[in-house]
Scaffold this motif. Structure first.
Motif, mmCIF file in Angstrom:
data_model
loop_
_atom_site.group_PDB
_atom_site.id
_atom_site.type_symbol
_atom_site.label_atom_id
_atom_site.label_comp_id
_atom_site.label_asym_id
_atom_site.label_seq_id
_atom_site.Cartn_x
_atom_site.Cartn_y
_atom_site.Cartn_z
ATOM 1 N N ASP A 309 26.727 -13.201 -10.277
ATOM 2 C CA ASP A 309 27.252 -12.968 -8.931
ATOM 3 C C ASP A 309 26.994 -11.544 -8.449
ATOM 4 O OD1 ASP A 309 28.167 -15.501 -9.098
ATOM 5 O OD2 ASP A 309 30.271 -14.979 -9.456
ATOM 6 N N ASN A 310 26.742 -10.644 -9.379
ATOM 7 C CA ASN A 310 26.587 -9.231 -8.992
ATOM 8 C C ASN A 310 25.235 -8.676 -9.418
ATOM 9 O OD1 ASN A 310 29.467 -8.667 -8.059
ATOM 10 N ND2 ASN A 310 29.773 -9.611 -10.057
ATOM 11 N N LEU A 311 24.288 -9.581 -9.608
ATOM 12 C CA LEU A 311 22.988 -9.216 -10.162
ATOM 13 C C LEU A 311 22.287 -8.133 -9.346
ATOM 14 C CD1 LEU A 311 21.651 -10.208 -12.657
ATOM 15 C CD2 LEU A 311 20.424 -11.882 -11.323
ATOM 16 N N GLU A 312 22.283 -8.322 -8.036
ATOM 17 C CA GLU A 312 21.578 -7.355 -7.173
ATOM 18 C C GLU A 312 22.175 -5.966 -7.357
ATOM 19 O OE1 GLU A 312 18.707 -7.741 -5.445
ATOM 20 O OE2 GLU A 312 18.906 -9.468 -6.764
ATOM 21 N N LYS A 313 23.502 -5.937 -7.245
ATOM 22 C CA LYS A 313 24.221 -4.669 -7.366
ATOM 23 C C LYS A 313 23.906 -3.989 -8.710
ATOM 24 C CE LYS A 313 28.223 -4.583 -5.410
ATOM 25 N NZ LYS A 313 29.521 -5.078 -5.117
ATOM 26 N N ILE A 314 23.939 -4.760 -9.776
ATOM 27 C CA ILE A 314 23.729 -4.166 -11.102
ATOM 28 C C ILE A 314 22.282 -3.705 -11.250
ATOM 29 C CG2 ILE A 314 23.820 -4.592 -13.601
ATOM 30 C CD1 ILE A 314 26.110 -6.601 -13.026
ATOM 31 N N ASN A 315 21.352 -4.531 -10.805
ATOM 32 C CA ASN A 315 19.946 -4.153 -10.956
ATOM 33 C C ASN A 315 19.564 -2.962 -10.096
ATOM 34 O OD1 ASN A 315 18.846 -5.618 -13.025
ATOM 35 N ND2 ASN A 315 18.567 -7.448 -11.762
ATOM 36 N N LEU A 338 20.873 -1.494 -26.215
ATOM 37 C CA LEU A 338 20.460 -2.834 -25.754
ATOM 38 C C LEU A 338 20.038 -2.809 -24.283
ATOM 39 C CD1 LEU A 338 23.357 -4.887 -27.390
ATOM 40 C CD2 LEU A 338 20.934 -5.449 -27.699
ATOM 41 N N ILE A 339 20.895 -2.229 -23.444
ATOM 42 C CA ILE A 339 20.629 -2.281 -21.997
ATOM 43 C C ILE A 339 19.415 -1.414 -21.651
ATOM 44 C CG2 ILE A 339 21.580 -1.754 -19.701
ATOM 45 C CD1 ILE A 339 24.372 -2.518 -20.881
ATOM 46 N N GLU A 340 19.322 -0.248 -22.282
ATOM 47 C CA GLU A 340 18.156 0.599 -21.969
ATOM 48 C C GLU A 340 16.867 -0.059 -22.455
ATOM 49 O OE1 GLU A 340 18.673 4.765 -22.846
ATOM 50 O OE2 GLU A 340 19.994 4.947 -21.098
ATOM 51 N N GLU A 341 16.905 -0.673 -23.639
ATOM 52 C CA GLU A 341 15.677 -1.288 -24.150
ATOM 53 C C GLU A 341 15.241 -2.488 -23.301
ATOM 54 O OE1 GLU A 341 15.550 -2.478 -28.304
ATOM 55 O OE2 GLU A 341 13.546 -3.332 -28.041
ATOM 56 N N PHE A 342 16.190 -3.360 -22.979
ATOM 57 C CA PHE A 342 15.780 -4.621 -22.350
ATOM 58 C C PHE A 342 15.855 -4.590 -20.818
ATOM 59 C CE2 PHE A 342 17.224 -6.057 -26.631
ATOM 60 C CZ PHE A 342 15.933 -6.262 -27.123
ATOM 61 N N ALA A 343 16.847 -3.888 -20.273
ATOM 62 C CA ALA A 343 16.980 -3.897 -18.801
ATOM 63 C C ALA A 343 16.395 -2.640 -18.184
ATOM 64 C CB ALA A 343 18.454 -4.044 -18.420
ATOM 65 N N ARG A 344 16.122 -1.628 -18.980
ATOM 66 C CA ARG A 344 15.552 -0.352 -18.523
ATOM 67 C C ARG A 344 16.402 0.285 -17.424
ATOM 68 N NH1 ARG A 344 13.520 1.472 -22.331
ATOM 69 N NH2 ARG A 344 12.192 2.957 -21.245
ATOM 70 N N LEU A 443 19.966 -9.244 -17.848
ATOM 71 C CA LEU A 443 19.457 -8.277 -16.866
ATOM 72 C C LEU A 443 17.956 -8.072 -17.048
ATOM 73 C CD1 LEU A 443 22.278 -5.535 -16.890
ATOM 74 C CD2 LEU A 443 21.815 -7.239 -15.126
ATOM 75 N N GLY A 444 17.526 -7.952 -18.313
ATOM 76 C CA GLY A 444 16.106 -7.718 -18.612
ATOM 77 C C GLY A 444 15.233 -8.848 -18.110
ATOM 78 N N LYS A 445 15.742 -10.067 -18.268
ATOM 79 C CA LYS A 445 14.974 -11.235 -17.813
ATOM 80 C C LYS A 445 14.861 -11.211 -16.287
ATOM 81 C CE LYS A 445 13.193 -15.389 -17.903
ATOM 82 N NZ LYS A 445 13.988 -16.561 -17.610
ATOM 83 N N HIS A 446 15.970 -10.898 -15.636
ATOM 84 C CA HIS A 446 15.976 -10.986 -14.178
ATOM 85 C C HIS A 446 15.273 -9.838 -13.487
ATOM 86 C CE1 HIS A 446 17.958 -14.673 -13.175
ATOM 87 N NE2 HIS A 446 18.496 -14.557 -14.373
ATOM 88 N N ASN A 447 15.254 -8.667 -14.119
ATOM 89 C CA ASN A 447 14.524 -7.600 -13.426
ATOM 90 C C ASN A 447 13.088 -7.481 -13.938
ATOM 91 O OD1 ASN A 447 14.719 -6.106 -15.779
ATOM 92 N ND2 ASN A 447 16.378 -4.816 -15.035
#
Ligand code: G6P
Length: 634
Positions: A309-315, A338-344, A443-447
């Motif tokens: 629901d908050n994907l845009e905001k988070i990305n 985890l977040i830095e490696e996969f979602a950058r 997050l990594g998949k979606h961005n």
């Protein structure tokens, strides 16, 4: 001994979620038996509670409320002394928030059938649609209400069948996990129970029967019990006794009566000596509960409403700030990797107590992730209020449903690890890691930072993790228990790891410190040469976390440096390791996994090590001195 093993085994069967069930029929005041029994089961969940009682020529009397058993008792005292049959429930929310409506028991549309349930009906949506098409309506968001109406549906459809048969028909339609107790207003002397996945014990007294999720609610009334087996159901009445059948074939089963030898206290701990050990062993189940419904490997997706629901905001966030204390802060550090490696997305991890007092720069472009098992930690709460005032979006990762932190966040994910009673956090920590893994991968998949192929590989590995946690428990328990004896008298410990396992080293050291009172420090392995190396001699045990995928070659050099100074090396390595193992004094092996998930596996033997060292030192493991489970003061 046999009995102890049986109860132990019952608790090792993967329980699909918590919730406590109590039922009674006999000559005593059913209300008292049920309310007191529920109090003993509150460790299983305590976000809402309910009771239903019955007698001939009267319709159901029931009460239910959000809150604890004491809250239920306060609104239902007028039932005291009036009934001899009934059942009660204490809930740990899975489907639907804790509320008066979602609390159990649930009644069927015609108000004649009442049901309490521990578990998850996985295909409840399909059944709900089918029932809705036939005109059934639903008050709650629970899967339980669907099951009770399915029983009513079978009774209406087949007027010739009796009540237990309708329950059996319904249970044959549901997938998932359950322990249920059902009553029918037109059959006031009967309790029908069934079990798949979640535990259920039947206590056999003289002219009375008890039902409970574990034996603690009836241990003072009878020492004889039948543990209902997987896929069995029972019809219980004073008139006809206990009739056990298989759910699928209706085949009659001769019950195996067991004699309860355990003390009340032991039973509450499910046969384990301490809550902490029980909770360490619950980790395959708690991780499973945390991933359930979110990690859908066959569909190749991670389902997390709070993130979606908050994907845009988070990305679009400039950065993520993780705020926590203690063990949750360590989980936050692994979350950063985890977040830095996969979602950058850049991540900062802050001690809540420092963050709030240093006039931090926060903007409405920031995402704050709060991690808290209890959801009540005062420092974390205050830091969140500050971040909220400054306009940041707050995402919560909490274990306790409806806790203060959970309530002030904008969105979030519960860990569903179940109540953690031991003060030193174990299963809540690995559940936090599971949630953070899901967030990072989603997050990594979606961005677009993770290709579909990488994503599938990682989620498949995550899905296999619970079996690996189970393997680690089985293969390392005895080894660690034995080796811990050698460290009873040491003064200091060093824990070293690199990359993802640097925070694992911090957490390993914290566990030991908290419960054994041995001074322990966690360090990034390469930093050892900048200070701690001065402490190393033949009296210093050094735990090295060295899985194959985690900068292994660099760790080998660190181990050589320790060896040269005669430090006692305890190596946590992957199965089949040669290089580090050949230099180690003690070797603990765990299965290979992706580096990002290795902290979940490596943490388990470290928890066991802290636990056994503390036990051998005679410490109060579950309630260590000066500590509290939930620190609600600054
Ligand atoms: C206390 C507990 C720790 C816990 C910390 C944070 O210090 O003893 O085990 O890690 O609080 O608690 P939280 O509930 O916010 O995760």
């Amino acid at each position: 001994m046999l009995i102890i093993l049986n109860i132990f085994a019952t608790n090792l069967i993967p329980i699909k979620n918590m919730c406590g069930i109590v039922g009674y029929t006999g000559f005593q005041d059913a209300y008292e038996v049920i309310i007191n029994g529920l109090r003993r089961l509150e460790y299983r969940g305590y976000d809402s509670a309910g009771i239903v009682l019955d007698k001939e020529h009267s319709s159901f009397q029931f009460a239910k409320t959000k809150g604890k058993v004491d809250d239920l008792a306060a609104i239902s005292e007028n039932f005291k002394g009036k009934f001899n049959i009934g059942m009660g429930h204490t809930r740990w929310a899975t489907h639907g928030v804790p509320s008066n409506t979602n609390a159990h028991p649930h009644l069927s549309n015609n108000k004649k059938i009442a049901l309490i349930h521990n578990g998850i009906i996985e295909n409840y949506d399909t059944i709900k649609t089918m029932l809705a098409e036939k005109g059934y309506t639903f008050q709650s968001e629970t899967d339980t209400e669907v099951l009770v109406n399915l029983i009513e549906y079978f009774m209406n459809k087949n007027p010739e069948i009796d009540f237990p048969t309708a329950v059996r028909y319904a249970l044959n339609e549901v997938h998932g996990a359950y322990a249920i107790t059902v009553m029918h207003d037109d059959f006031p002397g009967i309790l029908v129970v069934g079990r798949l996945g979640s535990p259920l014990a039947i206590g056999l007294g003289e002219n009375e029967y008890f039902i409970a999720s574990d034996a603690s609610p009836f241990v003072e009334f009878t020492k004889e019990a039948v543990y209902l087996e997987e896929g069995h159901m029972a019809t219980i009445s004073l008139e006809k006794g206990v009739d056990i059948r298989t759910i699928t074939e209706n085949e009659k089963i001769i019950p195996e009566i067991q004699e309860l030898k355990l003390s009340l206290e032991q039973i509450e701990k499910g046969g384990y000596e301490h809550f902490m050990l029980k909770e360490i062993f619950e980790q395959p189940k708690s991780i499973q509960d945390t991933l359930r419904g979110r990690l859908l490997v066959n569909e190749g997706i991670i389902k997390m409403a709070g993130i979606w629901d908050n994907l845009e905001k988070i990305n679009q966030a400039k950065r993520i700030i993780i705020i926590a204390c203690g063990t949750s802060w360590h989980a936050g550090l692994i979350g950063e990797y985890l977040i830095e490696e996969f979602a950058r997305i850049p991540v900062e991890v802050e001690y809540a107590s420092e963050f709030r007092y240093r006039n931090p720069i926060i903007t409405d472009k920031d995402i704050v992730i709060a991690i808290s098992q209890s959801g009540e930690t005062a420092d974390t709460m205050a830091a969140l209020k500050l971040a909220k005032e400054k306009g940041a979006f707050i995402y919560g990762i909490c274990n306790v449903v409806d806790s203060s932190i959970a309530r002030i966040t904008d969105a979030g994910s519960y860990t569903h690890a179940g109540p953690e009673i031991g003060v030193a956090s174990t299963k809540a920590f690995t559940a936090q890691l599971a949630i953070l893994s899901l967030i990072a991968l989603k997050l990594g998949k979606h961005n677009g930072n993770l290709s579909n192929q990488e994503f599938m590989k990682l989620i498949t590995e995550l899905d296999h993790l619970l079996q690996k946690v189970e393997q680690v428990l089985q293969s390392t328990h005895e080894i660690v228990k034995e080796m811990a004896k050698d460290f009873v008298d040491v003064q200091n410990f060093l824990y070293l790891g690199r990359g993802y396992n640097f925070p694992t080293a911090l957490e390993g050291a914290l566990k030991l410190k908290e419960i054994s009172y041995i001074h322990a420090e966690g360090y990034p392995a390469a930093e050892m040469k900048h200070g701690p190396i001065a402490l190393i001699d033949e009296n210093m045990p050094i735990v090295i976390i060295a899985p194959k995928q985690g900068h292994y070659d660099k760790i080998v050099s660190n181990v050589q440096e320790i060896k040269a100074r005669k430090g006692k090396i305890i190596a946590l390595v992957n199965k089949g390791d040669v290089q580090v193992s050949s230099m180690a004094d003690y070797v603990i092996e765990f299965p290979e996994t992706s580096e990002c998930f290795s902290p979940i596996l490596a943490s388990v033997p470290l928890q066991l090590l802290a636990y056994y060292v503390a036990v051998y030192r005679g410490a109060n493991v579950d309630q260590p001195r000066n500590l509290a489970k939930s620190v609600t003061v600054e």
